[in-house]
Enzyme design. Structure first.
Site, PDB file in Angstrom:
ATOM      1  N   ASP A  44       5.045  38.410 -59.290  1.00 13.94           N
ATOM      2  CA  ASP A  44       6.415  38.664 -58.837  1.00 13.94           C
ATOM      3  C   ASP A  44       6.515  38.642 -57.315  1.00 13.94           C
ATOM      4  O   ASP A  44       5.534  38.871 -56.600  1.00 13.94           O
ATOM      5  CB  ASP A  44       6.887  40.044 -59.312  1.00 13.94           C
ATOM      6  CG  ASP A  44       7.119  40.111 -60.805  1.00 13.94           C
ATOM      7  OD1 ASP A  44       6.822  39.126 -61.513  1.00 13.94           O
ATOM      8  OD2 ASP A  44       7.584  41.171 -61.286  1.00 13.94           O
ATOM      9  N   HIS A 190       1.536  40.767 -58.328  1.00 14.23           N
ATOM     10  CA  HIS A 190       2.489  40.382 -57.276  1.00 14.23           C
ATOM     11  C   HIS A 190       1.830  39.443 -56.277  1.00 14.23           C
ATOM     12  O   HIS A 190       0.664  39.621 -55.926  1.00 14.23           O
ATOM     13  CB  HIS A 190       3.011  41.627 -56.540  1.00 14.23           C
ATOM     14  CG  HIS A 190       3.823  42.540 -57.394  1.00 14.23           C
ATOM     15  ND1 HIS A 190       3.243  43.441 -58.273  1.00 14.23           N
ATOM     16  CD2 HIS A 190       5.163  42.691 -57.530  1.00 14.23           C
ATOM     17  CE1 HIS A 190       4.211  44.107 -58.908  1.00 14.23           C
ATOM     18  NE2 HIS A 190       5.375  43.682 -58.469  1.00 14.23           N
TER      19      HIS A 190
END
Length: 256
Positions: A44, A190
């Protein structure tokens, strides 16, 4: 002796397993059923310099693919990195035009923003965008319906690397991410850090070696006969989506 945080994490995973067995017409993708030992790696908040190249290097070294849920501000600032993600055979999904908690917005605004973000992302990559990951995994029934009306499918996760936590090291992150690892798991990682520009208020970015974390997780998968795959690659290999209801019901928010 497990810590309180680890016990809570285990309890949440156990609850997910129960929910996954319950059919629900408004479920979000939480894992897949696969006979191929696929584990879905997802990233992400990118693409971003330094972080995304480090992750791409780890994936390439292990022959793995992943699904990258991108923020549109990062896309505009890093078109070259986005092209590298695609050229390496990875999949791209939408994480949002910003990083606000969706339940704080009226569903019609959520739908408008998603339609705008999806259109811009599809123009940038030249292919359809199917998946959307809500920032923080936060959604209400109203925002879930807005996601669906925007033509997208909500994707959450069944395992997290804790790479958003500033108070743990990579040893702990690997332990937490692999605690519930099994074929079909969707792992949250991430390759960026949402800040004020994305309307997030998450404080300072955790300092960690993202290459090391991804590489160690992929190596752990290999030791267990598992392999890192994007959601699209897993489905192409015969996997089936597992949907479960996932809502953060917060009475203080006005648009549930």
């Amino acid at each position: 002796m497990p810590t309180q945080a680890q016990l809570i994490h285990s309890a949440k995973i156990a609850a997910m397993r129960v929910l996954e067995a319950a059919p629900d017409a408004i479920g979000s993708v939480s894992s897949v059923r696969t006979d191929n030992g696929d584990v879905i790696f997802t990233y992400d908040d990118g693409p971003t310099p330094v972080r995304t190249p480090a992750v791409l290097r780890a994936l390439a070294e292990h022959g793995a693919t992943a699904t990258f849920f991108v923020l549109m501000g990062s896309v505009r600032a890093n078109r070259g990195l986005l092209a590298e993600v695609l050229a390496a055979g990875h999949e791209v999904g939408l994480h949002g035009i910003d990083h606000r908690h969706l339940p704080t917005l009226p569903p019609r605004v959520v739908e408008q923003n998603l339609r705008r973000g999806r259109g811009e992302l599809e123009d940038a990559i030249g292919r359809p965008v199917r998946w959307f990951r809500p920032p923080y995994g936060d959604q209400s029934p109203g925002t879930w319906r807005a996601i669906s009306r925007a033509g997208m499918t909500s994707v959450i996760w069944s395992s997290t690397s804790w790479d958003w936590n500033r108070d743990v090291d990579n040893d702990t992150r690997v332990t937490m991410a692999t605690m519930s690892l099994r074929p079909g798991s969707i792992i949250l990682l991430h390759d960026g850090h949402a800040g004020a520009a994305e309307l997030a208020d998450d404080g300072p970015e955790p300092q960690l070696d993202r290459y090391d974390l991804s590489s160690r997780l992929l190596a752990q998968c290999a030791q267990q006969g598992l392999r890192g795959r994007s959601l699209a690659d897993a489905l192409d290999g015969g996997a089936k989506l597992v949907l479960r209801p996932h809502f953060n019901l917060r009475p203080r928010l006005p648009h549930l």
